[in-house]
Design a protein around this motif. Structure first.
Motif, PDB file in Angstrom:
ATOM      1  N   ALA A 224      12.526  14.644   7.015  1.00  0.00           N
ATOM      2  CA  ALA A 224      12.572  15.429   8.242  1.00  0.00           C
ATOM      3  C   ALA A 224      11.490  16.493   8.128  1.00  0.00           C
ATOM      4  CB  ALA A 224      13.947  16.070   8.436  1.00  0.00           C
ATOM      5  N   LEU A 225      10.437  16.334   8.905  1.00  0.00           N
ATOM      6  CA  LEU A 225       9.287  17.231   8.822  1.00  0.00           C
ATOM      7  C   LEU A 225       9.541  18.443   9.707  1.00  0.00           C
ATOM      8  CD1 LEU A 225       6.395  17.632   7.714  1.00  0.00           C
ATOM      9  CD2 LEU A 225       5.557  16.401   9.732  1.00  0.00           C
ATOM     10  N   MET A 226       9.530  19.636   9.091  1.00  0.00           N
ATOM     11  CA  MET A 226       9.817  20.875   9.820  1.00  0.00           C
ATOM     12  C   MET A 226       8.545  21.667  10.054  1.00  0.00           C
ATOM     13  SD  MET A 226      13.431  22.507   8.517  1.00  0.00           S
ATOM     14  CE  MET A 226      13.468  23.657   9.909  1.00  0.00           C
ATOM     15  N   ARG A 227       8.535  22.357  11.208  1.00  0.00           N
ATOM     16  CA  ARG A 227       7.423  23.250  11.538  1.00  0.00           C
ATOM     17  C   ARG A 227       7.951  24.333  12.468  1.00  0.00           C
ATOM     18  NH1 ARG A 227       3.533  20.148  14.874  1.00  0.00           N
ATOM     19  NH2 ARG A 227       3.320  18.872  13.000  1.00  0.00           N
ATOM     20  N   ALA A 228       7.750  25.588  12.082  1.00  0.00           N
ATOM     21  CA  ALA A 228       8.156  26.727  12.920  1.00  0.00           C
ATOM     22  C   ALA A 228       9.620  26.620  13.338  1.00  0.00           C
ATOM     23  CB  ALA A 228       7.259  26.831  14.145  1.00  0.00           C
ATOM     24  N   GLY A 229      10.488  26.254  12.403  1.00  0.00           N
ATOM     25  CA  GLY A 229      11.915  26.237  12.660  1.00  0.00           C
ATOM     26  C   GLY A 229      12.462  24.979  13.276  1.00  0.00           C
ATOM     27  N   ARG A 230      11.611  24.041  13.648  1.00  0.00           N
ATOM     28  CA  ARG A 230      12.058  22.822  14.321  1.00  0.00           C
ATOM     29  C   ARG A 230      11.728  21.587  13.480  1.00  0.00           C
ATOM     30  NH1 ARG A 230      13.341  23.475  19.697  1.00  0.00           N
ATOM     31  NH2 ARG A 230      13.155  21.237  20.007  1.00  0.00           N
ATOM     32  N   ILE A 231      12.542  20.561  13.614  1.00  0.00           N
ATOM     33  CA  ILE A 231      12.210  19.262  13.048  1.00  0.00           C
ATOM     34  C   ILE A 231      11.340  18.539  14.072  1.00  0.00           C
ATOM     35  CG2 ILE A 231      13.100  17.013  12.347  1.00  0.00           C
ATOM     36  CD1 ILE A 231      15.538  18.414  11.223  1.00  0.00           C
ATOM     37  N   VAL A 232      10.095  18.276  13.703  1.00  0.00           N
ATOM     38  CA  VAL A 232       9.156  17.671  14.651  1.00  0.00           C
ATOM     39  C   VAL A 232       9.104  16.153  14.526  1.00  0.00           C
ATOM     40  CG1 VAL A 232       7.752  19.753  14.818  1.00  0.00           C
ATOM     41  CG2 VAL A 232       7.201  18.044  13.074  1.00  0.00           C
ATOM     42  N   GLN A 233       9.547  15.619  13.378  1.00  0.00           N
ATOM     43  CA  GLN A 233       9.534  14.170  13.195  1.00  0.00           C
ATOM     44  C   GLN A 233      10.485  13.807  12.068  1.00  0.00           C
ATOM     45  OE1 GLN A 233       5.649  12.495  12.466  1.00  0.00           O
ATOM     46  NE2 GLN A 233       6.299  10.394  12.853  1.00  0.00           N
ATOM     47  N   LYS A 234      11.240  12.721  12.255  1.00  0.00           N
ATOM     48  CA  LYS A 234      12.149  12.204  11.237  1.00  0.00           C
ATOM     49  C   LYS A 234      11.909  10.715  11.064  1.00  0.00           C
ATOM     50  CE  LYS A 234      16.018  13.718  13.062  1.00  0.00           C
ATOM     51  NZ  LYS A 234      17.463  14.021  13.303  1.00  0.00           N
ATOM     52  N   GLY A 235      12.072  10.256   9.835  1.00  0.00           N
ATOM     53  CA  GLY A 235      11.938   8.822   9.607  1.00  0.00           C
ATOM     54  C   GLY A 235      11.768   8.517   8.135  1.00  0.00           C
ATOM     55  N   ALA A 236      11.648   7.226   7.830  1.00  0.00           N
ATOM     56  CA  ALA A 236      11.374   6.801   6.460  1.00  0.00           C
ATOM     57  C   ALA A 236      10.007   7.324   6.033  1.00  0.00           C
ATOM     58  CB  ALA A 236      11.421   5.278   6.372  1.00  0.00           C
ATOM     59  N   PRO A 237       9.820   7.613   4.747  1.00  0.00           N
ATOM     60  CA  PRO A 237       8.521   8.142   4.290  1.00  0.00           C
ATOM     61  C   PRO A 237       7.333   7.287   4.734  1.00  0.00           C
ATOM     62  CG  PRO A 237      10.125   8.317   2.533  1.00  0.00           C
ATOM     63  CD  PRO A 237      10.798   7.553   3.641  1.00  0.00           C
ATOM     64  N   TYR A 238       7.472   5.971   4.664  1.00  0.00           N
ATOM     65  CA  TYR A 238       6.378   5.087   5.059  1.00  0.00           C
ATOM     66  C   TYR A 238       6.001   5.319   6.524  1.00  0.00           C
ATOM     67  CZ  TYR A 238       3.833   0.790   6.151  1.00  0.00           C
ATOM     68  OH  TYR A 238       2.878  -0.095   6.573  1.00  0.00           O
ATOM     69  N   ASN A 239       7.007   5.443   7.400  1.00  0.00           N
ATOM     70  CA  ASN A 239       6.745   5.612   8.827  1.00  0.00           C
ATOM     71  C   ASN A 239       6.152   6.979   9.139  1.00  0.00           C
ATOM     72  OD1 ASN A 239       7.721   3.038   9.365  1.00  0.00           O
ATOM     73  ND2 ASN A 239       9.815   3.754   9.632  1.00  0.00           N
TER      74      ASN A 239
END
Length: 375
Positions: A224-239
């Motif tokens: 779950a990639l976070m930026r400025a307090g929000r999750i901007v993208q979630k997924g498998a590491p490959y994706n």
């Protein structure tokens, strides 16, 4: 009847295993009018490792503290195995949440032995505590360190004791905040792999916080990639790595090369030839991004480079600025002729052309990412 009861019991257990160990719904936290966690939602299944990845200050650790119960959210809900832990009004105390915690500094009690540290979370377990301590010390490979004190252990051994202590009360969820950053590189990979194997064997749901993309890629089932307090993208590491949501997400995982262009008739003209830009309007400025390891090099032939191809487009001429050997690959930096840009290229093995040497660069179209410059 006994057989039917056994089947029903197995069905209930199967359904419980399929439910999320941890579920966070629309979590928010504000400090002094500033939102530091903004509508965060995620779930972690039994035996799954989910990684909260992002730069320092993006809200990762605050999210972890709210799940642990040491920080109160302003809104949102936290669930564990279908049980409400907190909804902003009602809350289960931290010590009753069956959530394990592991931090960067291990936080071992210096005046307690290894066995006493591991047993600390088993107060009230009576005679069963000693057996659980011995079982866990064997699992983490420290059966002979029972009576040692933290100062007598290496960093890797201290980390294993911290893991055993966190696992002692059989938590359903493990929260890990940069737990391996204090270890040197030689120890880190082995300790991480051992830790993950043990947590998965215990069917624990793991939420790991890190700012290191490599660690997230190595450990996580989901990022779950976070930026400025929000999750901007979630997924498998490959994706996440291969289909980033935007330029910043792509750049967080590696260095990038950037070409700016304008779209005309769904095409962008660049020194590397034309790029198809479906979904981008005429006149829109776009950024074409490619990672250094995907750029191909060819030698200069009296001022001529390789012929254009459908796969790689046209070659662009670059002049070597510097080249460095990084151990398993070489990094070559170029000043590009004909447009104001610098390009980085990673080449496997040893490749150290001298400064000033011309080389031709091509970029495979299937390795490029195209984003709106306005975004």
């Amino acid at each position: 009847m006994m057989q039917q009861g056994a089947i029903e019991s197995e069905t209930v257990r199967s359904e419980a295993d399929e439910a999320p160990r941890l579920e966070v719904r629309h979590l928010c936290r504000r400090f002094d009018g500033r939102t530091v966690v903004d509508d965060v939602s995620l779930s972690v299944m039994p035996g799954q490792v989910t990684c909260l990845l992002g730069p320092s200050g993006c809200g990762k650790s605050t999210t972890l503290r709210m799940i642990a119960g040491v920080e109160q959210q302003d809104s949102g809900e936290i669930w564990a195995d279908g049980q409400m832990l907190c909804d902003g009004r009602r809350t289960v105390p931290p010590e009753q949440r069956r959530i394990g915690l592991m931090f960067q500094d291990f936080a071992l009690f210096p005046h307690l032995s290894v066995a006493e540290n591991v047993a600390f979370g088993l107060r009230g377990a009576g005679g069963a505590a000693g057996g659980r301590v011995d079982e866990l010390l064997c699992k983490v490979g420290l059966p002979g360190k029972r009576d040692a004190f933290p100062h007598e252990l290496s960093g890797g051994e201290q980390q294993r004791v911290a893991l055993a202590r966190a696992l002692a009360p059989s938590p359903r969820i493990m929260l890990m905040d940069e737990p391996f950053s204090g270890l040197d590189n030689r120890l880190r990979d082995g300790i991480r792999d051992e830790t993950l194997a043990l947590l998965k064997a215990e069917n624990t749901g793991v939420l790991l916080v890190t700012h290191e993309p490599e660690e997230a890629m190595r450990m996580a089932d989901e990022v779950a990639l976070m930026r400025a307090g929000r999750i901007v993208q979630k997924g498998a590491p490959y994706n996440i790595y291969n289909a980033p949501i935007d330029k910043d997400a792509l750049a967080f995982f590696s260095d990038i090369n950037l070409i700016e262009a304008k779209v005309h008739g769904a095409l962008a003209q660049t020194p590397f030839g034309e790029f198809l830009c479906p979904g981008h309007a005429d006149g829109e400025r776009v950024e074409i991004v490619i990672r250094p390891q995907h750029v191909a090099l060819d030698f200069d032939r009296d001022g001529r480079g390789p012929e254009p191809t459908m796969q790689h487009g046209c070659a662009a001429r670059g002049i070597v600025k510097r080249a460095r050997f990084l151990g398993t690959e070489s990094l070559v930096e170029f000043a590009m002729e004909g447009f104001d840009a610098e390009f980085k290229v990673l080449v496997g093995g040893v490749f150290l052309p001298p400064p000033g040497q011309p080389l031709w660069l091509t970029i495979p179209r299937n390795r490029c990412h195209i984003f709106s410059a306005a975004a």
